[in-house]
Design a protein around this motif. Structure first.
Motif, PDB file in Angstrom:
ATOM      1  N   GLY A  63      -7.921   9.475 -14.523  1.00 53.52           N
ATOM      2  CA  GLY A  63      -6.742   8.710 -14.105  1.00 53.52           C
ATOM      3  C   GLY A  63      -5.585   8.754 -15.081  1.00 53.52           C
ATOM      4  O   GLY A  63      -4.609   8.017 -14.920  1.00 53.52           O
ATOM      5  N   LYS A  69      -8.043   8.259 -21.306  1.00 51.26           N
ATOM      6  CA  LYS A  69      -9.082   7.713 -20.416  1.00 51.26           C
ATOM      7  C   LYS A  69      -9.946   8.846 -19.894  1.00 51.26           C
ATOM      8  O   LYS A  69      -9.529  10.010 -19.861  1.00 51.26           O
ATOM      9  CB  LYS A  69      -8.437   7.040 -19.198  1.00 51.26           C
ATOM     10  N   ARG A  85       2.117  11.318  -9.053  1.00 50.66           N
ATOM     11  CA  ARG A  85       1.334  11.830 -10.194  1.00 50.66           C
ATOM     12  C   ARG A  85       1.637  13.303 -10.479  1.00 50.66           C
ATOM     13  O   ARG A  85       0.975  13.908 -11.326  1.00 50.66           O
ATOM     14  CB  ARG A  85      -0.158  11.652  -9.907  1.00 50.66           C
ATOM     15  N   ARG A  98       5.997  12.444  -0.804  1.00 51.74           N
ATOM     16  CA  ARG A  98       5.019  11.416  -0.453  1.00 51.74           C
ATOM     17  C   ARG A  98       5.552  10.632   0.722  1.00 51.74           C
ATOM     18  O   ARG A  98       6.708  10.225   0.725  1.00 51.74           O
ATOM     19  CB  ARG A  98       4.763  10.488  -1.638  1.00 51.74           C
ATOM     20  N   PHE A 147      -2.716  13.469 -15.742  1.00 52.13           N
ATOM     21  CA  PHE A 147      -1.392  13.957 -15.307  1.00 52.13           C
ATOM     22  C   PHE A 147      -0.278  13.648 -16.305  1.00 52.13           C
ATOM     23  O   PHE A 147       0.815  14.195 -16.206  1.00 52.13           O
ATOM     24  CB  PHE A 147      -1.047  13.413 -13.917  1.00 52.13           C
ATOM     25  N   CYS A 188       4.118   6.649 -12.243  1.00 51.56           N
ATOM     26  CA  CYS A 188       2.758   6.153 -11.980  1.00 51.56           C
ATOM     27  C   CYS A 188       2.256   5.343 -13.165  1.00 51.56           C
ATOM     28  O   CYS A 188       2.505   5.684 -14.317  1.00 51.56           O
ATOM     29  CB  CYS A 188       1.790   7.304 -11.691  1.00 51.56           C
ATOM     30  N   TRP A 189       1.576   4.287 -12.855  1.00 50.47           N
ATOM     31  CA  TRP A 189       0.980   3.387 -13.865  1.00 50.47           C
ATOM     32  C   TRP A 189      -0.346   3.987 -14.320  1.00 50.47           C
ATOM     33  O   TRP A 189      -1.186   4.342 -13.485  1.00 50.47           O
ATOM     34  CB  TRP A 189       0.749   2.026 -13.202  1.00 50.47           C
ATOM     35  N   VAL A 190      -0.558   4.076 -15.613  1.00 54.40           N
ATOM     36  CA  VAL A 190      -1.862   4.476 -16.166  1.00 54.40           C
ATOM     37  C   VAL A 190      -2.416   3.266 -16.912  1.00 54.40           C
ATOM     38  O   VAL A 190      -1.844   2.823 -17.917  1.00 54.40           O
ATOM     39  CB  VAL A 190      -1.715   5.681 -17.130  1.00 54.40           C
ATOM     40  N   GLN A 191      -3.499   2.735 -16.399  1.00 58.02           N
ATOM     41  CA  GLN A 191      -4.092   1.543 -17.015  1.00 58.02           C
ATOM     42  C   GLN A 191      -4.718   1.897 -18.367  1.00 58.02           C
ATOM     43  O   GLN A 191      -5.452   2.872 -18.473  1.00 58.02           O
ATOM     44  CB  GLN A 191      -5.166   0.969 -16.075  1.00 58.02           C
TER      45      GLN A 191
HETATM   46  C1  LIG Z   1      -2.809  -2.348 -12.608  1.00 60.36           C
HETATM   47  C2  LIG Z   1      -2.749  -0.937 -12.099  1.00 60.36           C
HETATM   48  C3  LIG Z   1      -3.494   0.055 -12.723  1.00 60.36           C
HETATM   49  C4  LIG Z   1      -3.404   1.377 -12.298  1.00 60.36           C
HETATM   50  N1  LIG Z   1      -4.060   2.344 -13.001  1.00 60.36           N
HETATM   51  C5  LIG Z   1      -3.899   3.629 -12.631  1.00 60.36           C
HETATM   52  C6  LIG Z   1      -4.469   4.663 -13.421  1.00 60.36           C
HETATM   53  O1  LIG Z   1      -5.049   4.424 -14.460  1.00 60.36           O
HETATM   54  N2  LIG Z   1      -4.310   5.937 -13.002  1.00 60.36           N
HETATM   55  C7  LIG Z   1      -3.636   6.252 -11.845  1.00 60.36           C
HETATM   56  O2  LIG Z   1      -3.533   7.434 -11.521  1.00 60.36           O
HETATM   57  N3  LIG Z   1      -3.061   5.292 -11.086  1.00 60.36           N
HETATM   58  C8  LIG Z   1      -3.170   3.997 -11.469  1.00 60.36           C
HETATM   59  N4  LIG Z   1      -2.551   3.020 -10.760  1.00 60.36           N
HETATM   60  C9  LIG Z   1      -1.791   3.386  -9.548  1.00 60.36           C
HETATM   61  C10 LIG Z   1      -2.540   2.972  -8.306  1.00 60.36           C
HETATM   62  O3  LIG Z   1      -3.687   3.804  -8.182  1.00 60.36           O
HETATM   63  C11 LIG Z   1      -1.609   3.117  -7.119  1.00 60.36           C
HETATM   64  O4  LIG Z   1      -0.544   2.226  -7.272  1.00 60.36           O
HETATM   65  C12 LIG Z   1      -2.308   2.852  -5.807  1.00 60.36           C
HETATM   66  O5  LIG Z   1      -3.465   3.597  -5.712  1.00 60.36           O
HETATM   67  C13 LIG Z   1      -1.392   3.202  -4.657  1.00 60.36           C
HETATM   68  O6  LIG Z   1      -0.915   4.501  -4.802  1.00 60.36           O
HETATM   69  P1  LIG Z   1      -1.582   5.750  -4.074  1.00 60.36           P
HETATM   70  O7  LIG Z   1      -1.160   5.636  -2.663  1.00 60.36           O
HETATM   71  O8  LIG Z   1      -1.025   6.921  -4.791  1.00 60.36           O
HETATM   72  O9  LIG Z   1      -3.065   5.681  -4.272  1.00 60.36           O
HETATM   73  C14 LIG Z   1      -2.607   1.706 -11.175  1.00 60.36           C
HETATM   74  C15 LIG Z   1      -1.860   0.702 -10.528  1.00 60.36           C
HETATM   75  C16 LIG Z   1      -1.920  -0.601 -10.995  1.00 60.36           C
HETATM   76  C17 LIG Z   1      -1.085  -1.654 -10.326  1.00 60.36           C
END
Ligand SMILES: Cc1cc2nc3c(=O)[nH]c(=O)nc-3n(C[C@H](O)[C@H](O)[C@H](O)COP(=O)(O)O)c2cc1C
Length: 168
Positions: free
Chosen positions: A54, A51, A2, A144, A57, A100-103
Motif C-alpha cells: 500500500g 510498509k 495511485r 478514474r 507507488f 493518495c493517502w498512505v497510512q
Molecule cells: C485513513 C486512510 C488510510 C489509507 N491508507 C492507504 C494506504 O496505506 N495505501 C493506499 O494505497 N491507500 C490508502 N488509503 C486510500 C483508500 O484506500 C481509498 O481512499 C479508498 O480505498 C477509496 O479509493 P479507491 O476507490 O481507490 O479504493 C487510505 C485512506 C484513508 C482514509
C-alpha cells in the motif's frame, strides 16, 4: 489516484498545497503538525518501502507530503493531522492533480519495523513527532470514474435517532 505521470509539480502548485495544509483547522489552534515535502527521488524510493503493502507507488510519485504531529502539543493530534492531510488532498484535486493517502501510523514495514520508526530514520525526524500518513501527489496517470452514486450507503445515514438499517 495511485498512478502518476512523470511531470513534476510547479513551485506554485506545491505552495498552494502547503497553504491549504497550513490553513487547516486545528483544535484550540494548537497546530501540532509538521509537513515534510519530499521531491527527492531517492527519498521517495525509500519512503515507498515504509510498509509491506500500500505504499509502493510512492516511488513513482513526483511529490510526497509526510504529515507528522507532536502528541504532546495536542491531545487531538491525530484529528488535526488527518484534517490537514485531507486539506492537501482536496487542494490537489482542486488543482487538477491526483493524490493518495498512505497510512503510516500503526503500520509496519515488510521486516516488522514500525513504519513510523522507518520514516523517522529516512527523514531524520525529531523523536517527539509521530508520522500519521504520507500524501502522494502528482499529475493523474490514469482515468478514474467518479464515485458511482448507486453504491452510496444511505443506510448509514440516520435522521434524528439511530435506526437499525438506516432511514426507511
Ligand atoms: C485513513 C486512510 C488510510 C489509507 N491508507 C492507504 C494506504 O496505506 N495505501 C493506499 O494505497 N491507500 C490508502 N488509503 C486510500 C483508500 O484506500 C481509498 O481512499 C479508498 O480505498 C477509496 O479509493 P479507491 O476507490 O481507490 O479504493 C487510505 C485512506 C484513508 C482514509
Amino acid at each position: 489516484m495511485r498512478r502518476f505521470t512523470e511531470e513534476e509539480l510547479t513551485q506554485e502548485q506545491v505552495v498552494a498545497l502547503m497553504k491549504a495544509a497550513l490553513m487547516a483547522p486545528s483544535s484550540k489552534r494548537s497546530t501540532p503538525w509538521q509537513f515534510i515535502v519530499v521531491d527527492d527521488k531517492e527519498l521517495l524510493l525509500q519512503l515507498s518501502l515504509c510498509k509491506a503493502q500500500g505504499s509502493q507507488f510512492l516511488a513513482d510519485a513526483p511529490l510526497a507530503v509526510v504529515v507528522a504531529a507532536d502528541p504532546l502539543a495536542s491531545d487531538v493530534w491525530i484529528e488535526d493531522a488527518s484534517i490537514a492531510a485531507i486539506y492537501v488532498q482536496l487542494q490537489a484535486e482542486d488543482l487538477g492533480l491526483g493524490s493518495c493517502w498512505v497510512q503510516v501510523r500503526e503500520r509496519y514495514t515488510q521486516t516488522g519495523i514500525p513504519s513510523d520508526d522507518y520514516v523517522h530514520n529516512v527523514l531524520n525526524l525529531p523523536l517527539q513527532l509521530q508520522t500519521v500518513c504520507i500524501i502522494a501527489v502528482g499529475h493523474k496517470g490514469m482515468e478514474r470514474k467518479p464515485f458511482n452514486e448507486e453504491f452510496l450507503q444511505w443506510e448509514k445515514i440516520h435522521l434524528n435517532r439511530y435506526q437499525e438499517g438506516g432511514q426507511e
